[in-house]
Design a protein around this motif. Structure first.
Motif, PDB file in Angstrom:
ATOM      1  N   ILE A  63      -8.074 -20.711   7.158  1.00  0.00           N
ATOM      2  CA  ILE A  63      -6.911 -20.045   6.570  1.00  0.00           C
ATOM      3  C   ILE A  63      -5.669 -20.691   7.169  1.00  0.00           C
ATOM      4  O   ILE A  63      -5.494 -20.697   8.391  1.00  0.00           O
ATOM      5  N   VAL A  64      -4.834 -21.270   6.308  1.00  0.00           N
ATOM      6  CA  VAL A  64      -3.600 -21.851   6.851  1.00  0.00           C
ATOM      7  C   VAL A  64      -2.509 -20.793   6.791  1.00  0.00           C
ATOM      8  O   VAL A  64      -2.476 -19.957   5.881  1.00  0.00           O
ATOM      9  N   GLY A  65      -1.645 -20.825   7.761  1.00  0.00           N
ATOM     10  CA  GLY A  65      -0.516 -19.907   7.794  1.00  0.00           C
ATOM     11  C   GLY A  65       0.773 -20.720   7.837  1.00  0.00           C
ATOM     12  O   GLY A  65       0.898 -21.614   8.651  1.00  0.00           O
ATOM     13  N   VAL A  66       1.683 -20.461   6.897  1.00  0.00           N
ATOM     14  CA  VAL A  66       2.951 -21.198   6.869  1.00  0.00           C
ATOM     15  C   VAL A  66       4.068 -20.161   6.894  1.00  0.00           C
ATOM     16  O   VAL A  66       4.052 -19.208   6.099  1.00  0.00           O
ATOM     17  N   SER A  67       5.029 -20.366   7.790  1.00  0.00           N
ATOM     18  CA  SER A  67       6.061 -19.326   7.919  1.00  0.00           C
ATOM     19  C   SER A  67       6.852 -19.216   6.611  1.00  0.00           C
ATOM     20  O   SER A  67       7.119 -20.202   5.934  1.00  0.00           O
ATOM     21  N   ARG A  68       7.192 -18.044   6.279  1.00  0.00           N
ATOM     22  CA  ARG A  68       7.892 -17.627   5.051  1.00  0.00           C
ATOM     23  C   ARG A  68       7.058 -17.766   3.766  1.00  0.00           C
ATOM     24  O   ARG A  68       7.499 -17.417   2.700  1.00  0.00           O
ATOM     25  N   ARG A  69       5.840 -18.320   3.872  1.00  0.00           N
ATOM     26  CA  ARG A  69       4.988 -18.387   2.664  1.00  0.00           C
ATOM     27  C   ARG A  69       3.770 -17.477   2.815  1.00  0.00           C
ATOM     28  O   ARG A  69       3.293 -16.926   1.851  1.00  0.00           O
ATOM     29  N   GLY A  70       3.275 -17.400   4.027  1.00  0.00           N
ATOM     30  CA  GLY A  70       2.123 -16.512   4.253  1.00  0.00           C
ATOM     31  C   GLY A  70       0.842 -17.285   4.533  1.00  0.00           C
ATOM     32  O   GLY A  70       0.864 -18.339   5.162  1.00  0.00           O
ATOM     33  N   TYR A  71      -0.253 -16.756   4.012  1.00  0.00           N
ATOM     34  CA  TYR A  71      -1.566 -17.329   4.319  1.00  0.00           C
ATOM     35  C   TYR A  71      -2.239 -17.841   3.048  1.00  0.00           C
ATOM     36  O   TYR A  71      -2.090 -17.245   1.974  1.00  0.00           O
ATOM     37  N   ARG A  72      -3.010 -18.921   3.215  1.00  0.00           N
ATOM     38  CA  ARG A  72      -3.806 -19.404   2.082  1.00  0.00           C
ATOM     39  C   ARG A  72      -5.218 -19.746   2.575  1.00  0.00           C
ATOM     40  O   ARG A  72      -5.388 -20.371   3.616  1.00  0.00           O
ATOM     41  N   LEU A  73      -6.190 -19.315   1.777  1.00  0.00           N
ATOM     42  CA  LEU A  73      -7.592 -19.591   2.128  1.00  0.00           C
ATOM     43  C   LEU A  73      -7.952 -20.987   1.632  1.00  0.00           C
ATOM     44  O   LEU A  73      -7.907 -21.264   0.438  1.00  0.00           O
ATOM     45  N   GLU A  74      -8.268 -21.879   2.562  1.00  0.00           N
ATOM     46  CA  GLU A  74      -8.582 -23.270   2.183  1.00  0.00           C
ATOM     47  C   GLU A  74     -10.085 -23.477   2.024  1.00  0.00           C
ATOM     48  O   GLU A  74     -10.519 -24.272   1.206  1.00  0.00           O
ATOM     49  N   ASP A  75     -10.842 -22.784   2.866  1.00  0.00           N
ATOM     50  CA  ASP A  75     -12.289 -23.025   2.825  1.00  0.00           C
ATOM     51  C   ASP A  75     -13.026 -21.833   3.431  1.00  0.00           C
ATOM     52  O   ASP A  75     -12.504 -21.181   4.342  1.00  0.00           O
ATOM     53  N   GLU A  76     -14.204 -21.588   2.923  1.00  0.00           N
ATOM     54  CA  GLU A  76     -15.020 -20.497   3.474  1.00  0.00           C
ATOM     55  C   GLU A  76     -16.242 -21.085   4.168  1.00  0.00           C
ATOM     56  O   GLU A  76     -16.670 -22.186   3.816  1.00  0.00           O
ATOM     57  N   PRO A  77     -16.814 -20.362   5.138  1.00  0.00           N
ATOM     58  CA  PRO A  77     -17.992 -20.929   5.791  1.00  0.00           C
ATOM     59  C   PRO A  77     -19.108 -21.151   4.779  1.00  0.00           C
ATOM     60  O   PRO A  77     -19.303 -20.343   3.871  1.00  0.00           O
ATOM     61  N   ALA A  78     -19.817 -22.261   4.961  1.00  0.00           N
ATOM     62  CA  ALA A  78     -20.910 -22.585   4.029  1.00  0.00           C
ATOM     63  C   ALA A  78     -22.033 -21.558   4.180  1.00  0.00           C
ATOM     64  O   ALA A  78     -22.203 -20.966   5.237  1.00  0.00           O
ATOM     65  N   ARG A  79     -22.765 -21.366   3.124  1.00  0.00           N
ATOM     66  CA  ARG A  79     -23.918 -20.462   3.155  1.00  0.00           C
ATOM     67  C   ARG A  79     -25.173 -21.218   2.765  1.00  0.00           C
ATOM     68  O   ARG A  79     -25.112 -22.094   1.907  1.00  0.00           O
ATOM     69  N   LEU A  80     -26.247 -20.842   3.388  1.00  0.00           N
ATOM     70  CA  LEU A  80     -27.525 -21.447   3.023  1.00  0.00           C
ATOM     71  C   LEU A  80     -27.894 -21.020   1.613  1.00  0.00           C
ATOM     72  O   LEU A  80     -27.582 -19.902   1.196  1.00  0.00           O
ATOM     73  N   SER A  81     -28.570 -21.906   0.907  1.00  0.00           N
ATOM     74  CA  SER A  81     -29.086 -21.523  -0.398  1.00  0.00           C
ATOM     75  C   SER A  81     -30.525 -21.037  -0.192  1.00  0.00           C
ATOM     76  O   SER A  81     -31.452 -21.841  -0.086  1.00  0.00           O
ATOM     77  N   MET A  82     -30.684 -19.720  -0.132  1.00  0.00           N
ATOM     78  CA  MET A  82     -32.024 -19.190   0.105  1.00  0.00           C
ATOM     79  C   MET A  82     -32.912 -19.431  -1.116  1.00  0.00           C
ATOM     80  O   MET A  82     -34.132 -19.490  -0.998  1.00  0.00           O
ATOM     81  N   GLY A  83     -32.275 -19.586  -2.293  1.00  0.00           N
ATOM     82  CA  GLY A  83     -33.044 -19.924  -3.496  1.00  0.00           C
ATOM     83  C   GLY A  83     -33.763 -21.248  -3.292  1.00  0.00           C
ATOM     84  O   GLY A  83     -34.949 -21.393  -3.601  1.00  0.00           O
ATOM     85  N   HIS A  84     -33.034 -22.209  -2.738  1.00  0.00           N
ATOM     86  CA  HIS A  84     -33.630 -23.528  -2.502  1.00  0.00           C
ATOM     87  C   HIS A  84     -34.734 -23.433  -1.445  1.00  0.00           C
ATOM     88  O   HIS A  84     -35.810 -24.016  -1.606  1.00  0.00           O
ATOM     89  N   VAL A  85     -34.460 -22.659  -0.390  1.00  0.00           N
ATOM     90  CA  VAL A  85     -35.454 -22.543   0.687  1.00  0.00           C
ATOM     91  C   VAL A  85     -36.729 -21.889   0.151  1.00  0.00           C
ATOM     92  O   VAL A  85     -37.846 -22.372   0.399  1.00  0.00           O
ATOM     93  N   THR A  86     -36.586 -20.820  -0.616  1.00  0.00           N
ATOM     94  CA  THR A  86     -37.780 -20.118  -1.113  1.00  0.00           C
ATOM     95  C   THR A  86     -38.544 -20.992  -2.120  1.00  0.00           C
ATOM     96  O   THR A  86     -39.770 -20.968  -2.165  1.00  0.00           O
ATOM     97  N   GLN A  87     -37.783 -21.760  -2.880  1.00  0.00           N
ATOM     98  CA  GLN A  87     -38.451 -22.648  -3.858  1.00  0.00           C
ATOM     99  C   GLN A  87     -39.318 -23.672  -3.125  1.00  0.00           C
ATOM    100  O   GLN A  87     -40.474 -23.883  -3.470  1.00  0.00           O
ATOM    101  N   ARG A  88     -38.752 -24.276  -2.078  1.00  0.00           N
ATOM    102  CA  ARG A  88     -39.514 -25.325  -1.381  1.00  0.00           C
ATOM    103  C   ARG A  88     -40.655 -24.757  -0.528  1.00  0.00           C
ATOM    104  O   ARG A  88     -41.623 -25.452  -0.265  1.00  0.00           O
ATOM    105  N   THR A  89     -40.501 -23.519  -0.080  1.00  0.00           N
ATOM    106  CA  THR A  89     -41.524 -22.980   0.820  1.00  0.00           C
ATOM    107  C   THR A  89     -42.516 -22.067   0.079  1.00  0.00           C
ATOM    108  O   THR A  89     -43.337 -21.410   0.731  1.00  0.00           O
ATOM    109  N   GLU A  90     -42.399 -22.028  -1.249  1.00  0.00           N
ATOM    110  CA  GLU A  90     -43.263 -21.153  -2.039  1.00  0.00           C
ATOM    111  C   GLU A  90     -44.740 -21.368  -1.653  1.00  0.00           C
ATOM    112  O   GLU A  90     -45.175 -22.502  -1.462  1.00  0.00           O
TER     113      GLU A  90
END
Ligand code: BTN
Length: 339
Positions: A63-90
């Motif tokens: 989250i970047v913070g710039v004075s007089r503009r506020g905050y902007r979300l640039e990126d979120e933490p990555a998440r595992l794709s459990m769909g992919h994991v379950t597919q490969r480990t079926e």
């Protein structure tokens, strides 16, 4: 997905509703939002908004913070794709029951509590972040959210308690082999549980066992692996000794794919050990022995013992050659390279 596969997604209670609202506001806007606007929605002070933003940054939200503009979300933490994991480990032994946490205290703690309640062999607990990740000898394991692999599996082998520690050797060799399917680097193992690339630690295994008399009831094998962690994200004291697959190989890797490879590899090595004994794992370990022939210092109650690491014996104990060719074996303890 096979209907017999269960993936339970568990959201951390530690992430307050207010923080979730801050993220929702920023995500919806896709642009700067003033601290004032957020504080109005939440009915809290701008200072309190700032504190939430700071804590969200610690959880991997960029989250970047710039004075007089506020905050902007640039990126979120990555998440595992459990769909992919379950597919490969079926249809595999680690493919039937997953518990996925965005944040948890420790996957080992959670797996142990599930094992105590009777969770079956093959249950996998995986998290994007841990607030109190644990390492061997009471150490901490830290990893920024969404950057590493943090998972624990429950095993219920028919094994005497005296052999349970051999599963650390099995798990470490299986992990090293699996990682090498995704990177071109060689992965060595520092007795008994550390995974190394070059002279730096990239991961580790924490084995916790419970049993009665001579029979294992359950074993929890926890693995921590630095995958996409950047150098700047390593804790400062570890910057001279730790690495990640990304730092070592220069590329961002697919954590879900690596997780699936590791689970499948662990199944193969575990079943082979239960069927045919530990020789295969011992050979694989000896082939990747990080300490071999190096001068090491082993902490003992009587003080440090210094000698040349001479491999491991058939029971998985570390062998150290002392003066006059005397060999001493260690079943546990802290080993460091002696400079
Ligand atoms: C070590 O380096 O001594 C072992 C580190 C093991 C860390 C993993 S991360 C997933 C699992 N949960 C924990 O709390 N610890 C293990």
């Amino acid at each position: 997905m096979d209907p017999s596969v269960s993936v339970t997604y568990i959201e951390s209670a530690a992430m307050s509703q207010r923080k979730k609202t801050v993220i929702d506001i920023l995500r919806d806007s896709q642009d700067f939002v003033s601290g004032e606007a957020i504080s109005d929605v939440l009915g809290i002070s701008r200072n309190a908004v700032h504190k939430h933003v700071k804590s969200l940054r610690k959880r991997g939200y960029r989250i970047v913070g710039v004075s007089r503009r506020g905050y902007r979300l640039e990126d979120e933490p990555a998440r595992l794709s459990m769909g992919h994991v379950t597919q490969r480990t079926e249809h595999s032994m680690f493919g039937h029951s997953f518990r996925y946490h965005d944040e948890i205290e420790s996957t080992n703690l959670e797996a142990k509590s599930l094992a105590l309640k009777g969770a079956p062999e093959g249950t996998v607990v995986v998290a994007e972040a841990q607030s109190a990740g644990r390492g061997r000898l009471g150490r901490r394991w830290t990893s920024p959210a969404g950057k590493g692999l943090l998972f624990s599996v429950i095993l219920r082998p028919q094994l005497p308690m005296s052999e349970a520690h051999m599963l650390t050797i099995v798990a470490a060799t299986a992990a090293a082999e699996a990682i090498e399917k995704h990177v071109s680097a060689r992965v060595a193992i520092k007795w008994p549980n550390d995974l190394f690339i070059g002279d730096r630690k990239v991961g580790g295994i924490l084995t916790e066992v419970s049993g009665e008399q001579d029979d294992v009831d359950w074993i929890v094998l926890g693995t921590g692996l630095n995958v996409n962690t950047e150098f700047s994200e390593l804790p400062v004291p570890l910057r001279r000794t730790a690495t990640s697959l990304k730092i070592a190989g220069g590329e961002v890797l697919d954590r879900s794919d690596i997780l699936a490879t590791m689970l499948l590899g662990l199944e193969t090595s575990y079943k082979s050990a239960l069927r045919g004994g530990f020789d295969k794992a011992l050979t694989a370990f000896r082939d990747r022995d990080f300490l071999l022939s190096r001068t090491v210092s082993v902490e003992t109650r009587q003080g440090p013992v210094i000698g040349a690491a001479a491999g491991i014996d058939d029971r998985g104990a570390l062998l150290v050659e002392l003066p006059h060719r005397r060999i001493r074996s260690f079943h546990s303890g802290d080993v460091t390279l002696h400079s």
